[in-house]
Design a protein around this motif. Structure first.
Motif, PDB file in Angstrom:
ATOM      1  N   UNK A 249       0.827  -1.198   0.000  1.00  0.00           N
ATOM      2  CA  UNK A 249       0.000   0.000   0.000  1.00  0.00           C
ATOM      3  C   UNK A 249       0.858   1.244   0.000  1.00  0.00           C
ATOM      4  N   UNK A 250       0.217   2.402  -0.194  1.00  0.00           N
ATOM      5  CA  UNK A 250       0.950   3.659  -0.314  1.00  0.00           C
ATOM      6  C   UNK A 250       1.477   4.159   1.020  1.00  0.00           C
ATOM      7  N   UNK A 251       0.822   3.814   2.125  1.00  0.00           N
ATOM      8  CA  UNK A 251       1.147   4.407   3.420  1.00  0.00           C
ATOM      9  C   UNK A 251       1.918   3.437   4.310  1.00  0.00           C
ATOM     10  N   UNK A 252       2.246   3.898   5.517  1.00  0.00           N
ATOM     11  CA  UNK A 252       2.861   3.101   6.592  1.00  0.00           C
ATOM     12  C   UNK A 252       4.360   2.886   6.434  1.00  0.00           C
ATOM     13  N   UNK A 253       5.027   3.654   5.573  1.00  0.00           N
ATOM     14  CA  UNK A 253       6.484   3.581   5.502  1.00  0.00           C
ATOM     15  C   UNK A 253       7.102   4.154   6.770  1.00  0.00           C
ATOM     16  N   UNK A 254       8.141   3.489   7.274  1.00  0.00           N
ATOM     17  CA  UNK A 254       8.894   3.937   8.443  1.00  0.00           C
ATOM     18  C   UNK A 254      10.302   4.319   8.015  1.00  0.00           C
ATOM     19  N   UNK A 255      10.750   5.510   8.408  1.00  0.00           N
ATOM     20  CA  UNK A 255      12.118   5.935   8.112  1.00  0.00           C
ATOM     21  C   UNK A 255      13.085   5.071   8.916  1.00  0.00           C
ATOM     22  N   UNK A 256      14.108   4.525   8.233  1.00  0.00           N
ATOM     23  CA  UNK A 256      15.065   3.615   8.856  1.00  0.00           C
ATOM     24  C   UNK A 256      16.443   4.239   9.071  1.00  0.00           C
ATOM     25  N   UNK A 257      16.798   5.248   8.264  1.00  0.00           N
ATOM     26  CA  UNK A 257      18.156   5.804   8.314  1.00  0.00           C
ATOM     27  C   UNK A 257      18.150   7.282   8.010  1.00  0.00           C
ATOM     28  N   UNK A 258      19.297   7.910   8.276  1.00  0.00           N
ATOM     29  CA  UNK A 258      19.564   9.229   7.717  1.00  0.00           C
ATOM     30  C   UNK A 258      19.917   9.065   6.235  1.00  0.00           C
ATOM     31  N   UNK A 259      20.162  10.181   5.573  1.00  0.00           N
ATOM     32  CA  UNK A 259      20.409  10.165   4.129  1.00  0.00           C
ATOM     33  C   UNK A 259      21.879   9.871   3.836  1.00  0.00           C
ATOM     34  N   UNK A 260      22.308   8.622   4.125  1.00  0.00           N
ATOM     35  CA  UNK A 260      23.731   8.275   3.979  1.00  0.00           C
ATOM     36  C   UNK A 260      23.937   6.936   3.276  1.00  0.00           C
ATOM     37  N   UNK A 261      22.886   6.326   2.726  1.00  0.00           N
ATOM     38  CA  UNK A 261      22.938   4.931   2.281  1.00  0.00           C
ATOM     39  C   UNK A 261      23.078   4.849   0.758  1.00  0.00           C
ATOM     40  N   UNK A 262      23.843   3.832   0.298  1.00  0.00           N
ATOM     41  CA  UNK A 262      24.021   3.616  -1.135  1.00  0.00           C
ATOM     42  C   UNK A 262      23.478   2.281  -1.624  1.00  0.00           C
ATOM     43  N   UNK A 263      23.233   1.311  -0.715  1.00  0.00           N
ATOM     44  CA  UNK A 263      22.710   0.018  -1.147  1.00  0.00           C
ATOM     45  C   UNK A 263      21.918  -0.617  -0.009  1.00  0.00           C
ATOM     46  N   UNK A 264      20.983  -1.500  -0.370  1.00  0.00           N
ATOM     47  CA  UNK A 264      20.107  -2.151   0.600  1.00  0.00           C
ATOM     48  C   UNK A 264      19.948  -3.623   0.249  1.00  0.00           C
ATOM     49  N   UNK A 265      19.699  -4.441   1.279  1.00  0.00           N
ATOM     50  CA  UNK A 265      19.375  -5.859   1.082  1.00  0.00           C
ATOM     51  C   UNK A 265      18.535  -6.314   2.269  1.00  0.00           C
ATOM     52  N   UNK A 266      17.664  -7.294   2.011  1.00  0.00           N
ATOM     53  CA  UNK A 266      16.843  -7.851   3.088  1.00  0.00           C
ATOM     54  C   UNK A 266      16.709  -9.344   2.861  1.00  0.00           C
TER      55      UNK A 266
END
Length: 454
Positions: A249-266
């Protein structure tokens, strides 16, 4: 004294030790005067740092012995086998220069600006800069042709020895072009599909189920990368911020970090990994801004996680692995030859080496790799059900579900740009920028999932 040698932050990484520390140079020798043409193509043209790395690595791989009279010939031309000949070859110069004739081709730089492919120079000797061996940036790692009785090799210099050299940059070296935008397709172990609509300027869409319809808009047009697994969705925004949620859905996103990230994995177990803009990896489980644990020093260029296994690819091309969150416990998995990594939730690890060959194994440790392909592959993916996907240089996808050289099944014609697999679902992005999906190994059964999205 060398130009600008205070210990300062550097654009170059800290790399692994490379043998005993060098504290003194070779005996002084006369400068070679036989500056023969190299018979190379397009000499003295602008050259990228990655091309310098490829050319220099060829002499390390060939174990070229030092000589001031012999010339080594390979696909990159014919160059004298001494320090300045090696650098001339790496920079694709029209002839084998000596340390004095190289001077007009270089500019002085500050040590803090040294990057791979720059040089450390003094009268009578020159070496290619690779990186730093210490956080203080005092002990450089270099590639060099050192002296008689030695081969082209990687070595560590002591701080005192390095201080007798000047930092130099080839006038025609250029930075590598940024990598192409991430293809923007991901599939999780629960069947969640995430795609990034670049025609929508960076909007993420999600759904479960195979078919053209059912996509839900998840974000505003601010996203540059997506990842999903184990019911968790991660997005990396254009400013370097990570957000997460566990519903479509469009809502319910939670901020996880400051603006310092270049890659993600889960991973399928909910482990989240991020790579920040210094090359440091952090990890956690659970959605929220806090709880990140530093996992590495600032030496990493790629991350992957699944099934509780974390893989990192460091700046030397070496893979390390572990199965818990924390800074310690990393096990070296490979030599410095790898270009890409992937891991499935069943523990299958895939690596793509610098030749284009895929190898696989299912345990953590240096040994046990099985060659999976010839040197023809450009991308790899591993899923939670053991499915392995590869994309070859023609754009053809092949898949299988066992470790070994044989058993690959052709999945597509030569039309594909990106691949992803998880939870039994395979996704491809074709050269028309269209997403297709299916649930079994074989050539047929692909279902159109989207219009052109990139």
């Amino acid at each position: 004294a060398a130009l600008g040698f205070p210990a300062a932050a550097s654009a170059a990484p800290v790399v692994s030790p490379a043998g005993p520390e060098v504290t003194a140079g070779p005996a002084a020798k006369p400068e070679p005067t036989d500056l023969k043409p190299a018979f190379t193509t397009m000499a003295n043209r602008p050259i990228s740092r990655s091309e310098v790395r490829e050319r220099g690595q060829s002499w390390l791989d060939d174990h070229v012995p030092y000589s001031q009279s012999a010339y080594h010939t390979n696909q990159y031309g014919s160059y004298r086998q001494d320090c300045s000949g090696f650098v001339s070859m790496a920079w694709n110069l029209e002839r084998s220069e000596n340390t004095q004739s190289l001077l007009p081709l270089m500019t002085d730089i500050d040590r803090s600006d040294l990057k791979f492919g720059d040089a450390l120079w003094r009268t009578g000797h020159i070496a290619l800069f690779v990186g730093w061996n210490d956080e203080a940036r005092t002990r450089p790692v270099v590639w060099e042709e050192y002296d008689y009785g030695h081969f082209a090799e990687q070595r560590v210099w002591s701080a005192s020895y390095a201080a007798t050299f000047t930092a130099k940059r080839y006038r025609n070296i250029v930075e590598d072009a940024p990598p192409p935008p991430d293809a923007g397709i991901s599939v999780g172990s629960d069947g969640t599909q995430l795609i990034l609509n670049r025609k929508g300027n960076g909007t993420a869409l999600a759904k479960k189920g195979i078919g053209l319809y059912g996509w839900t808009v998840e974000t505003d047009p601010v996203v540059k990368k997506v990842a999903t697994n184990g019911g968790v969705q991660l997005i990396l925004t254009k400013d370097g911020t990570v957000l997460a949620k566990d519903t479509i859905g469009l809502y319910e996103w939670t901020v996880e970090t400051d603006a310092v990230v270049t890659d993600i994995a889960v991973g399928s177990d909910g482990t989240q990994m991020i790579l920040d803009n210094t090359g440091t990896v952090l990890a956690k489980k659970g959605i929220g801004l806090y709880g990140w644990t530093v996992e590495t020093d600032a030496v990493v260029k790629q991350i992957a996680t699944n099934g509780g296994v974390q893989l990192i690819l460091d700046n030397t091309g070496t893979v390390l692995a572990k199965n818990s969150i924390g800074q310690y416990g990393w096990t070296r998995e490979t030599d410095a030859v790898v270009g890409k990594i992937a891991v499935g939730s069943d523990g299958t690890q895939l690596i793509l080496d610098n030749t284009g060959t895929v190898s696989a194994k299912d345990t953590i440790g240096l040994y046990g790799w099985t060659a999976e392909t010839d040197a023809v592959v450009t991308d790899i993916a591993a899923g939670s059900d053991g499915t392995q996907m590869i994309l070859d240089r023609t754009g053809t996808v092949l898949a299988k579900d066992t470790i070994g050289l044989y058993g690959w099944t052709v999945e597509t014609d030569a039309v594909v740009d990106r691949i992803a697999t998880n939870g039994g679902v395979q996704l491809i992005l074709d050269r028309n920028d269209t997403v297709l999906a299916k649930t079994g190994i074989g050539l047929y059964g692909w279902t159109l999932e989207s219009d052109s999205i990139v």
